[in-house]
Design a protein around this motif. Structure first.
Motif, PDB file in Angstrom:
ATOM      1  N   GLY A 147       0.822  -1.213   0.000  1.00 33.60           N
ATOM      2  CA  GLY A 147       0.000   0.000   0.000  1.00 33.60           C
ATOM      3  C   GLY A 147       0.850   1.255   0.000  1.00 33.60           C
ATOM      4  O   GLY A 147       0.566   2.218  -0.720  1.00 33.60           O
ATOM      5  N   ASN A 196       0.983   4.070  -3.006  1.00 35.27           N
ATOM      6  CA  ASN A 196       0.759   5.505  -2.742  1.00 35.27           C
ATOM      7  C   ASN A 196       1.949   6.347  -3.193  1.00 35.27           C
ATOM      8  O   ASN A 196       1.775   7.436  -3.732  1.00 35.27           O
ATOM      9  N   THR A 238     -11.254  -3.794  -0.559  1.00 41.82           N
ATOM     10  CA  THR A 238     -11.957  -2.745   0.185  1.00 41.82           C
ATOM     11  C   THR A 238     -11.288  -1.370   0.060  1.00 41.82           C
ATOM     12  O   THR A 238     -11.569  -0.489   0.858  1.00 41.82           O
ATOM     13  N   HIS A 239     -10.419  -1.216  -0.913  1.00 42.84           N
ATOM     14  CA  HIS A 239      -9.756   0.069  -1.122  1.00 42.84           C
ATOM     15  C   HIS A 239     -10.081   0.584  -2.518  1.00 42.84           C
ATOM     16  O   HIS A 239     -10.136  -0.188  -3.473  1.00 42.84           O
ATOM     17  N   ASN A 298      -9.265   3.921  -5.316  1.00 42.79           N
ATOM     18  CA  ASN A 298      -8.475   5.091  -5.675  1.00 42.79           C
ATOM     19  C   ASN A 298      -9.322   5.969  -6.575  1.00 42.79           C
ATOM     20  O   ASN A 298      -9.860   5.507  -7.579  1.00 42.79           O
ATOM     21  N   LEU A 305      -7.706   7.705   3.227  1.00 41.94           N
ATOM     22  CA  LEU A 305      -6.440   7.250   3.786  1.00 41.94           C
ATOM     23  C   LEU A 305      -5.274   8.101   3.302  1.00 41.94           C
ATOM     24  O   LEU A 305      -4.305   8.298   4.019  1.00 41.94           O
ATOM     25  N   SER A 331      -7.009   8.051  -1.933  1.00 38.27           N
ATOM     26  CA  SER A 331      -7.037   6.626  -1.644  1.00 38.27           C
ATOM     27  C   SER A 331      -8.005   6.475  -0.475  1.00 38.27           C
ATOM     28  O   SER A 331      -7.825   7.112   0.566  1.00 38.27           O
ATOM     29  N   LYS A 339     -10.751   3.873   1.951  1.00 39.20           N
ATOM     30  CA  LYS A 339     -11.151   2.545   2.401  1.00 39.20           C
ATOM     31  C   LYS A 339     -12.674   2.496   2.370  1.00 39.20           C
ATOM     32  O   LYS A 339     -13.339   3.377   2.888  1.00 39.20           O
ATOM     33  N   GLU A 393     -15.647   1.203   3.863  1.00 39.46           N
ATOM     34  CA  GLU A 393     -15.996   0.587   5.142  1.00 39.46           C
ATOM     35  C   GLU A 393     -17.101  -0.451   4.962  1.00 39.46           C
ATOM     36  O   GLU A 393     -17.839  -0.432   3.976  1.00 39.46           O
TER      37      GLU A 393
END
Length: 168
Positions: free
Chosen positions: A10, A14, A88-89, A91, A118, A134, A136, A138
């Protein structure tokens, strides 16, 4: 002290995104310095989008005109939005005209939709802002696909534009 692989990957992702964004910013700045920002040049940061769900580009607008003339006029003026997801991420890339308190409104709206920011990068060139986020997704978020997230962000930006027009 162990660092899990996901955190390392991660962080690397980034970092690469940050470098890409810096490259776009410097490219836009170079065009401006060299005097290439006439009408034949594209909007700053346009090379940063690969497959946007919402686009202000001419090809998207032409396709939209064939389908629905009124919608294309709205979509072509608001923003370029591209969403990519992995588990679950997500961009998000957003390019739009700068408006008062826009970033604050975007972040607070994402929070309400249970999308936790994030990482965030912001670049501007003239009246254009490029936001790379970026987030998350939930567990209690109702948005599960890139198209749903892009549509929600588009609605946020539409509301921001309408508020800005009412205040002028």
């Amino acid at each position: 002290m162990g660092v899990d692989q996901a955190s390392i990957v991660g962080g690397a992702i980034n970092f690469v995104k940050e470098l890409e964004q810096r490259l776009q910013f410097l490219g836009a700045k170079k065009e401006k310095v060299e005097g290439k920002s006439d009408a034949s040049t594209s909007i700053p940061f346009s090379d940063f989008f690969t497959f946007p769900q919402y686009s202000t580009s001419a090809s998207f607008c032409e396709n939209s005109l064939a389908m629905n003339e009124q919608m294309s006029e709205v979509k072509c003026g608001i923003a370029d939005i591209e969403v990519a997801m992995m588990e679950t991420h997500a961009n998000l890339k957003i390019r739009s005209k700068k408006r008062p308190k826009q970033l604050l409104k975007i972040i607070s709206s994402l929070h309400v939709m249970h999308l936790t920011v994030l990482h965030l990068n912001v670049n501007t060139s003239g009246e254009i802002a490029l936001y790379c986020l970026s987030v998350k997704v939930e567990d209690d978020c109702n948005l599960r696909s890139v198209d749903e997230i892009a549509a929600a962000v588009y609605q946020i930006l539409t509301r921001i534009q309408e508020e800005a027009m009412l205040n002028n």
